[in-house]
Design a protein around this motif. Structure first.
Motif, mmCIF file in Angstrom:
data_model
loop_
_atom_site.group_PDB
_atom_site.id
_atom_site.type_symbol
_atom_site.label_atom_id
_atom_site.label_comp_id
_atom_site.label_asym_id
_atom_site.label_seq_id
_atom_site.Cartn_x
_atom_site.Cartn_y
_atom_site.Cartn_z
ATOM 1 N N LEU A 1 -32.196 -35.678 38.068
ATOM 2 C CA LEU A 1 -31.712 -35.887 36.699
ATOM 3 C C LEU A 1 -30.185 -35.902 36.650
ATOM 4 O O LEU A 1 -29.587 -36.722 35.953
ATOM 5 C CB LEU A 1 -32.242 -34.792 35.768
ATOM 6 N N ASP A 2 -29.566 -34.987 37.389
ATOM 7 C CA ASP A 2 -28.101 -34.968 37.440
ATOM 8 C C ASP A 2 -27.563 -36.256 38.057
ATOM 9 O O ASP A 2 -26.553 -36.794 37.616
ATOM 10 C CB ASP A 2 -27.596 -33.751 38.215
ATOM 11 N N ARG A 3 -28.244 -36.750 39.054
ATOM 12 C CA ARG A 3 -27.830 -38.007 39.703
ATOM 13 C C ARG A 3 -27.935 -39.159 38.701
ATOM 14 O O ARG A 3 -27.036 -39.992 38.607
ATOM 15 C CB ARG A 3 -28.711 -38.268 40.934
ATOM 16 N N ALA A 4 -29.030 -39.197 37.934
ATOM 17 C CA ALA A 4 -29.191 -40.243 36.920
ATOM 18 C C ALA A 4 -28.078 -40.131 35.880
ATOM 19 O O ALA A 4 -27.503 -41.142 35.459
ATOM 20 C CB ALA A 4 -30.563 -40.127 36.259
ATOM 21 N N HIS A 5 -27.766 -38.927 35.473
ATOM 22 C CA HIS A 5 -26.686 -38.682 34.510
ATOM 23 C C HIS A 5 -25.355 -39.216 35.054
ATOM 24 O O HIS A 5 -24.622 -39.909 34.351
ATOM 25 C CB HIS A 5 -26.601 -37.177 34.238
ATOM 26 N N ASP A 6 -25.078 -38.911 36.297
ATOM 27 C CA ASP A 6 -23.834 -39.380 36.921
ATOM 28 C C ASP A 6 -23.794 -40.907 36.987
ATOM 29 O O ASP A 6 -22.767 -41.516 36.697
ATOM 30 C CB ASP A 6 -23.676 -38.809 38.326
ATOM 31 N N LEU A 7 -24.913 -41.513 37.362
ATOM 32 C CA LEU A 7 -24.958 -42.973 37.445
ATOM 33 C C LEU A 7 -24.716 -43.614 36.087
ATOM 34 O O LEU A 7 -24.044 -44.632 35.974
ATOM 35 C CB LEU A 7 -26.309 -43.439 37.997
ATOM 36 N N PHE A 8 -25.261 -43.017 35.058
ATOM 37 C CA PHE A 8 -25.174 -43.590 33.723
ATOM 38 C C PHE A 8 -23.786 -43.413 33.112
ATOM 39 O O PHE A 8 -23.278 -44.303 32.451
ATOM 40 C CB PHE A 8 -26.236 -42.957 32.820
ATOM 41 N N TYR A 9 -23.162 -42.255 33.325
ATOM 42 C CA TYR A 9 -21.916 -41.947 32.631
ATOM 43 C C TYR A 9 -20.660 -42.030 33.476
ATOM 44 O O TYR A 9 -19.575 -42.212 32.954
ATOM 45 C CB TYR A 9 -21.991 -40.558 31.983
ATOM 46 N N LEU A 10 -20.803 -41.859 34.770
ATOM 47 C CA LEU A 10 -19.606 -41.757 35.595
ATOM 48 C C LEU A 10 -19.343 -42.969 36.478
ATOM 49 O O LEU A 10 -18.290 -43.063 37.081
ATOM 50 C CB LEU A 10 -19.683 -40.501 36.474
ATOM 51 N N CYS A 11 -20.303 -43.850 36.559
ATOM 52 C CA CYS A 11 -20.160 -44.999 37.468
ATOM 53 C C CYS A 11 -20.068 -46.300 36.680
ATOM 54 O O CYS A 11 -20.489 -46.377 35.532
ATOM 55 C CB CYS A 11 -21.356 -45.073 38.414
ATOM 56 N N GLU A 12 -19.565 -47.301 37.342
ATOM 57 C CA GLU A 12 -19.558 -48.630 36.742
ATOM 58 C C GLU A 12 -20.990 -49.111 36.561
ATOM 59 O O GLU A 12 -21.878 -48.771 37.335
ATOM 60 C CB GLU A 12 -18.834 -49.612 37.662
ATOM 61 N N GLU A 13 -21.194 -49.926 35.544
ATOM 62 C CA GLU A 13 -22.523 -50.477 35.315
ATOM 63 C C GLU A 13 -22.712 -51.695 36.212
ATOM 64 O O GLU A 13 -22.297 -52.799 35.890
ATOM 65 C CB GLU A 13 -22.702 -50.859 33.852
ATOM 66 N N THR A 14 -23.299 -51.466 37.349
ATOM 67 C CA THR A 14 -23.606 -52.550 38.278
ATOM 68 C C THR A 14 -25.116 -52.645 38.405
ATOM 69 O O THR A 14 -25.846 -51.726 38.033
ATOM 70 C CB THR A 14 -22.999 -52.280 39.670
ATOM 71 N N THR A 15 -25.569 -53.737 38.935
ATOM 72 C CA THR A 15 -27.015 -53.909 39.137
ATOM 73 C C THR A 15 -27.563 -52.799 40.023
ATOM 74 O O THR A 15 -28.617 -52.234 39.739
ATOM 75 C CB THR A 15 -27.307 -55.289 39.764
ATOM 76 N N ASN A 16 -26.838 -52.449 41.079
ATOM 77 C CA ASN A 16 -27.303 -51.388 41.975
ATOM 78 C C ASN A 16 -27.400 -50.051 41.262
ATOM 79 O O ASN A 16 -28.349 -49.295 41.479
ATOM 80 C CB ASN A 16 -26.382 -51.263 43.191
ATOM 81 N N ASN A 17 -26.432 -49.739 40.399
ATOM 82 C CA ASN A 17 -26.476 -48.470 39.673
ATOM 83 C C ASN A 17 -27.605 -48.450 38.651
ATOM 84 O O ASN A 17 -28.254 -47.421 38.464
ATOM 85 C CB ASN A 17 -25.137 -48.178 38.993
ATOM 86 N N VAL A 18 -27.840 -49.567 37.977
ATOM 87 C CA VAL A 18 -28.938 -49.641 37.016
ATOM 88 C C VAL A 18 -30.270 -49.471 37.743
ATOM 89 O O VAL A 18 -31.151 -48.739 37.288
ATOM 90 C CB VAL A 18 -28.896 -50.965 36.219
ATOM 91 N N LEU A 19 -30.425 -50.093 38.892
ATOM 92 C CA LEU A 19 -31.652 -49.938 39.679
ATOM 93 C C LEU A 19 -31.805 -48.504 40.181
ATOM 94 O O LEU A 19 -32.906 -47.954 40.179
ATOM 95 C CB LEU A 19 -31.663 -50.924 40.852
ATOM 96 N N ALA A 20 -30.714 -47.897 40.593
ATOM 97 C CA ALA A 20 -30.757 -46.509 41.059
ATOM 98 C C ALA A 20 -31.116 -45.568 39.910
ATOM 99 O O ALA A 20 -31.887 -44.616 40.089
ATOM 100 C CB ALA A 20 -29.426 -46.109 41.680
ATOM 101 N N LEU A 21 -30.581 -45.839 38.730
ATOM 102 C CA LEU A 21 -30.906 -45.046 37.547
ATOM 103 C C LEU A 21 -32.394 -45.163 37.226
ATOM 104 O O LEU A 21 -33.073 -44.163 36.989
ATOM 105 C CB LEU A 21 -30.065 -45.507 36.358
ATOM 106 N N GLU A 22 -32.907 -46.371 37.251
ATOM 107 C CA GLU A 22 -34.330 -46.598 36.995
ATOM 108 C C GLU A 22 -35.185 -45.858 38.025
ATOM 109 O O GLU A 22 -36.199 -45.247 37.690
ATOM 110 C CB GLU A 22 -34.627 -48.100 37.029
ATOM 111 N N GLU A 23 -34.765 -45.883 39.276
ATOM 112 C CA GLU A 23 -35.482 -45.186 40.342
ATOM 113 C C GLU A 23 -35.489 -43.674 40.092
ATOM 114 O O GLU A 23 -36.517 -43.011 40.269
ATOM 115 C CB GLU A 23 -34.819 -45.498 41.684
ATOM 116 N N CYS A 24 -34.367 -43.133 39.662
ATOM 117 C CA CYS A 24 -34.287 -41.700 39.345
ATOM 118 C C CYS A 24 -35.276 -41.330 38.243
ATOM 119 O O CYS A 24 -36.021 -40.358 38.362
ATOM 120 C CB CYS A 24 -32.876 -41.320 38.893
#
Length: 173
Positions: free
Chosen positions: A123-146
């Motif tokens: 959950l913390d990783r998903a939070h970091d991906l959503f708020y702290l990282c650029e919105e890239t396709t890889n980050n969106v896919l990683a968020l979905e995976e989380c």
């Protein structure tokens, strides 16, 4: 903060930050901050996503804020956990900054502390991906995976609770 003043863009954020303040403590011996459901020492934190989600949920619940869309994923995960442990229990543990107690409550149904900790980390990783990282396709896919990884865990805990508790409504989950 400027000249000991806090600047906020809307009153909802004041309520949110007050909940953080009221649920926080510092252990000077361990050099560790406990705030709601997060704890850490600036280098390593756990429970940040759950803490933000539950803080926003409480702010909305008690001050009538419309959920402004802040922390939507975290709020939904906090709601799922609250359905497992119960509203009054979760509020009490939050106000005491008692993440360990929350883990104990979830463990009644998960029977696997390691999975609970891993879920909080995801959950913390998903939070970091959503708020702290650029919105890239890889980050969106990683968020979905989380999110796909944690939702079945909470559902399994709720189903385990439902086996022993007639007040649980699986359709509501």
């Amino acid at each position: 903060m400027v000249d000991n003043e806090l600047l906020f863009t809307d009153k909802g954020s004041v309520y949110h930050e007050l909940f953080h303040l009221l649920s926080s403590t510092y252990d000077s011996e361990k050099k560790k901050v406990y705030s709601g459901f997060s704890q850490g020492n600036r280098r390593v934190d756990i429970g940040v996503a759950l803490n933000e989600g539950y803080t926003e949920l409480l702010s909305s619940r008690y001050f009538g804020n419309e959920n402004t869309g802040v922390y939507p994923i975290e709020v939904q995960m906090a709601i799922l956990i609250e359905k497992i442990v119960g509203e009054s229990t979760m509020e009490k543990l939050y106000s005491e900054a008692n993440l360990e107690g929350l883990i104990d409550e979830i463990d009644k149904y998960a029977n696997d502390r390691k999975s609970i900790l891993n879920t909080l980390i995801v959950l913390d990783r998903a939070h970091d991906l959503f708020y702290l990282c650029e919105e890239t396709t890889n980050n969106v896919l990683a968020l979905e995976e989380c999110l796909n990884a944690v939702t079945p865990f909470f559902l399994q805990c709720y189903l385990e609770k439902a086996k022993n508790d007639n007040s649980c409504n699986v359709k509501e989950f």
